[in-house]
Structures are given as structure tokens and as C-alpha cells.
Design an enzyme around this catalytic site. Structure first.
Site, mmCIF file in Angstrom:
data_model
loop_
_atom_site.group_PDB
_atom_site.id
_atom_site.type_symbol
_atom_site.label_atom_id
_atom_site.label_comp_id
_atom_site.label_asym_id
_atom_site.label_seq_id
_atom_site.Cartn_x
_atom_site.Cartn_y
_atom_site.Cartn_z
ATOM 1 N N SER A 1 11.470 10.611 6.969
ATOM 2 C CA SER A 1 10.420 11.612 7.160
ATOM 3 C C SER A 1 11.047 12.935 7.558
ATOM 4 C CB SER A 1 9.454 11.156 8.258
ATOM 5 O OG SER A 1 8.635 12.230 8.690
ATOM 6 N N THR B 1 -1.740 8.554 2.567
ATOM 7 C CA THR B 1 -1.542 7.110 2.562
ATOM 8 C C THR B 1 -2.368 6.458 3.673
ATOM 9 O OG1 THR B 1 0.303 7.154 4.133
ATOM 10 C CG2 THR B 1 0.846 7.453 1.788
ATOM 11 N N TYR C 1 8.551 7.945 16.481
ATOM 12 C CA TYR C 1 8.672 7.747 15.032
ATOM 13 C C TYR C 1 9.707 8.715 14.453
ATOM 14 C CZ TYR C 1 7.130 7.654 10.106
ATOM 15 O OH TYR C 1 7.069 7.559 8.737
ATOM 16 N N ILE D 1 3.135 4.483 -0.371
ATOM 17 C CA ILE D 1 4.300 4.850 -1.162
ATOM 18 C C ILE D 1 5.036 3.616 -1.669
ATOM 19 C CG2 ILE D 1 6.606 5.908 -0.947
ATOM 20 C CD1 ILE D 1 5.137 8.046 0.826
ATOM 21 N N SER E 1 0.848 -1.197 0.000
ATOM 22 C CA SER E 1 0.000 0.000 0.000
ATOM 23 C C SER E 1 0.880 1.243 0.000
ATOM 24 C CB SER E 1 -0.932 0.016 1.223
ATOM 25 O OG SER E 1 -0.183 0.203 2.413
ATOM 26 N N LYS F 1 13.255 7.966 12.561
ATOM 27 C CA LYS F 1 13.569 8.504 11.240
ATOM 28 C C LYS F 1 14.902 9.267 11.254
ATOM 29 C CE LYS F 1 10.200 6.573 9.248
ATOM 30 N NZ LYS F 1 10.404 5.603 8.171
#
Length: 322
Positions: A175, A234, A201, A52, A50, A205
Site C-alpha cells: 500500500s 474493495t 497497517y 483485488i 474478493s 506494509k
């Protein structure tokens, strides 16, 4: 200074990371960069069912590449594979079911893959943002296990195969959120203090940026890059950041726009004319730190991150089945 970093990042995001930012940047793209035939080259895309990952896999398939989809959910992965084959007419699409949060599974997969396939390009796209602290069956914090350790093991396990290939590349989907984080090696599993999934997160990253820079120094025959896809619409954004999605949904990039720089890094000749180890946004290398943000790390912290991840990696390699 966290308020400063967060504010500057968000203002920058409104200007550059939205659909309008992509449309502005794309006026300077050379379409010929990605109008290439990659038949005979082999690409592996993690998290490819799914978002990207799927958009990237589909565009590579359109250009004739052999594409290996690495996905966690078998049912969704089979639907994605069928869609890619149907839309592109490319039959050289292969499916592998691997949970990137499970280091033993990654090792088992990588060792089998090396014996059966060649590989020119690895796209580390799989990721997660779990908003409550959750442990895997191995006792690893879920975000760290997927975004950092999983990316580390998948890459290092496949480096020997990539080093045999012509024009080998590794692209990691990071990100812009990492701009608000300084590398923190004292709490890799986010066990101290309140748990903020968004900041965990972002820290993961930042770790991916450091990994890319370190790999680029260590493996000169492979071109490493890390990139920010912008703020794209997304399934992961909708499920992990529902408030952000509701606020921004009319301004978000399409999945294909988010995947554009991944594709460019994976297939264009122009990408490898630039140095290995850079951070990209909209086909351009961009800084990995905001002005005055104090997010730079001492070299010993970056080296320590690599050491700790290698220790984890070898631990799970020794107990991986098969």
C-alpha cells in the site's frame, strides 16, 4: 515530521492513487504486455475470494493459467471459484482454505502443497486492517500476524518450490500508506502506546517492502516485486475504512484497475526485465520513500526484521500439525 508525511502522501494520493490517476497512467500502457497465454503455468493467489485478489485470479484464469485460490472463508471462496470458472471457462481453478493469520495452518498447507503441485507465481494479496488491537489464538497481534508474518511464512515456505520453476515470481500487494511509516522493529506487535489500526497497517506494509528487498537479494532465481494498487473500491476498504470510503467513493479505482499492476507483474515479460525487489505503481517502479520524509532504515534494522520473523516462523513450524 509525521504531519508532513501524511500530508504529502494524501496529496500524492489524490493525484495518483484515484481512478483518475489510473486513467492517466494507463494511456502509456502497452496492452500487448498482458495479452499473453499462460497455460501450463501455475499461480497461487492469497485472499482470492474478493477484491483485488479475485480480480487478479480471474484475469489469470482468462489467460489459461492454473490458479490456486487461498482463502479463509470456505463459503465465500466457493462462490468466488464458481464465478471465476463460469466467467472464464477455465476449469483449472483450485481452492485451499487457509487462515493467513494462523502460522501453523500456513506451514501445514505449504508442506502439503509442495508435495502435490508445481508453482510458478505466488501473489501475496491477503491482508487485513483491524482497527482495535486484537490477538490471534497464538497470541499474535492480528494485523502483524496476517500482513507480515503470514506473508513471510507463505513466501519462505514456498521458495523451494518456486526455485524449481521457470520464470518464478513473487508479487506482494502492499500500500502507498507505507510511505508514511519508517520501519519500527522495536514494537512489531503494536503493544506500546495508543493503537491506531491505520498506522499499524501502514507499518506492516512498510515491512512488506523491506521483505521484498531482502528476498530479492537472497533468492536470485526468483523475481520479487511489491506494489501499490492505488485506492480501489474493495470490500476491505469499505469495511475497514468507512469514513475514507464515504469521502472518496466516487473517485476510487475499480477492483480490476487495482489489480492491473499485479496482473502485469505476474504474467508480462516486461516485468522481469526490471530488477528484482522493486516497488511498483501503475506498471512502473516508484520510490519507496517520500522526499525529505526520513523513513529510511539502517541495514541492521532490516536484517533484524528478517531474523525475528524467521524465529517466529521456525517456532510455529515446529508445532504445526501434520
Amino acid at each position: 515530521m509525521s504531519w508532513y508525511r501524511n500530508t504529502v502522501w494524501f496529496v500524492k494520493g489524490l493525484r495518483e492513487y484515484t481512478r483518475g490517476g489510473y486513467e492517466s497512467a494507463s494511456k502509456h500502457f502497452n496492452p500487448a504486455d498482458v495479452e499473453v497465454d499462460v497455460a501450463g503455468r501455475s499461480f497461487l493467489v492469497t485472499g482470492a475470494n474478493s477484491g483485488i485478489g479475485k480480480a487478479t485470479a480471474k484475469e489469470i484464469a482468462r489467460r489459461g493459467g492454473t490458479v490456486h485460490l487461498v482463502c479463509r472463508n470456505k463459503e465465500r471462496a466457493e462462490v468466488a471459484k464458481e464465478e471465476i470458472v463460469t466467467e472464464t471457462g477455465n476449469q483449472n481453478i483450485f481452492l485451499h482454505i487457509v487462515d493467513i493469520s494462523n502460522p501453523k495452518e500456513i506451514w501445514k498447507f505449504a508442506e502439503k502443497f509442495q508435495n502435490e503441485h508445481k508453482l510458478n507465481v505466488l501473489v501475496n494479496n491477503a491482508g487485513c486492517m483491524v482497527n482495535n488491537r486484537e490477538l490471534t489464538e497464538d497470541g499474535l497481534e492480528k494485523n502483524f500476524a496476517t500482513n507480515t508474518l503470514g506473508t513471510y511464512i507463505m513466501t519462505t515456505a514456498l521458495v523451494p518450490l518456486l526455485e524449481k520453476a521457470a520464470d518464478a515470481r513473487v508479487i506482494t500487494v502492499s500500500s502507498g500508506g507505507m510511505l508514511v511509516q519508517k520501519l519500527n522493529i522495536s514494537d512489531l506487535q503494536s503493544g506500546n502506546g495508543p493503537f491506531d489500526g491505520t498506522m499499524v497497517y501502514a507499518q506492516n506494509k512498510r515491512q512488506q517492502v523491506v521483505l521484498t528487498e531482502q528476498w530479492a537479494k537472497a533468492h536470485r532465481n526468483i523475481h520479487f516485486s511489491v506494489m501499490h494498487p492505488g485506492w480501489a473500491d474493495t470490500p476491505a476498504v469499505r469495511s475497514s475504512m468507512p469514513d475514507f470510503y464515504e469521502r472518496m467513493k466516487n473517485s476510487l479505482r475499480t477492483e480490476a484497475q487495482g489489480a492491473d499492476t499485479v496482473l502485469w507483474l505476474a504474467v508480462s515479460a516486461e516485468a522481469t526485465k526490471l530488477p528484482s525487489g522493486l516497488f511498483f505503481q501503475d506498471r512502473q517502479p516508484v520510490p519507496t520513500h517520500l522526499p525529505l520524509a526520513y523513513t529510511h532504515s539502517p541495514p541492521e534494522d532490516e536484517e533484524k526484521l528478517m531474523e525475528v520473523l524467521e524465529e517466529y516462523s521456525q517456532k510455529f513450524k515446529s508445532i504445526s500439525p501434520g
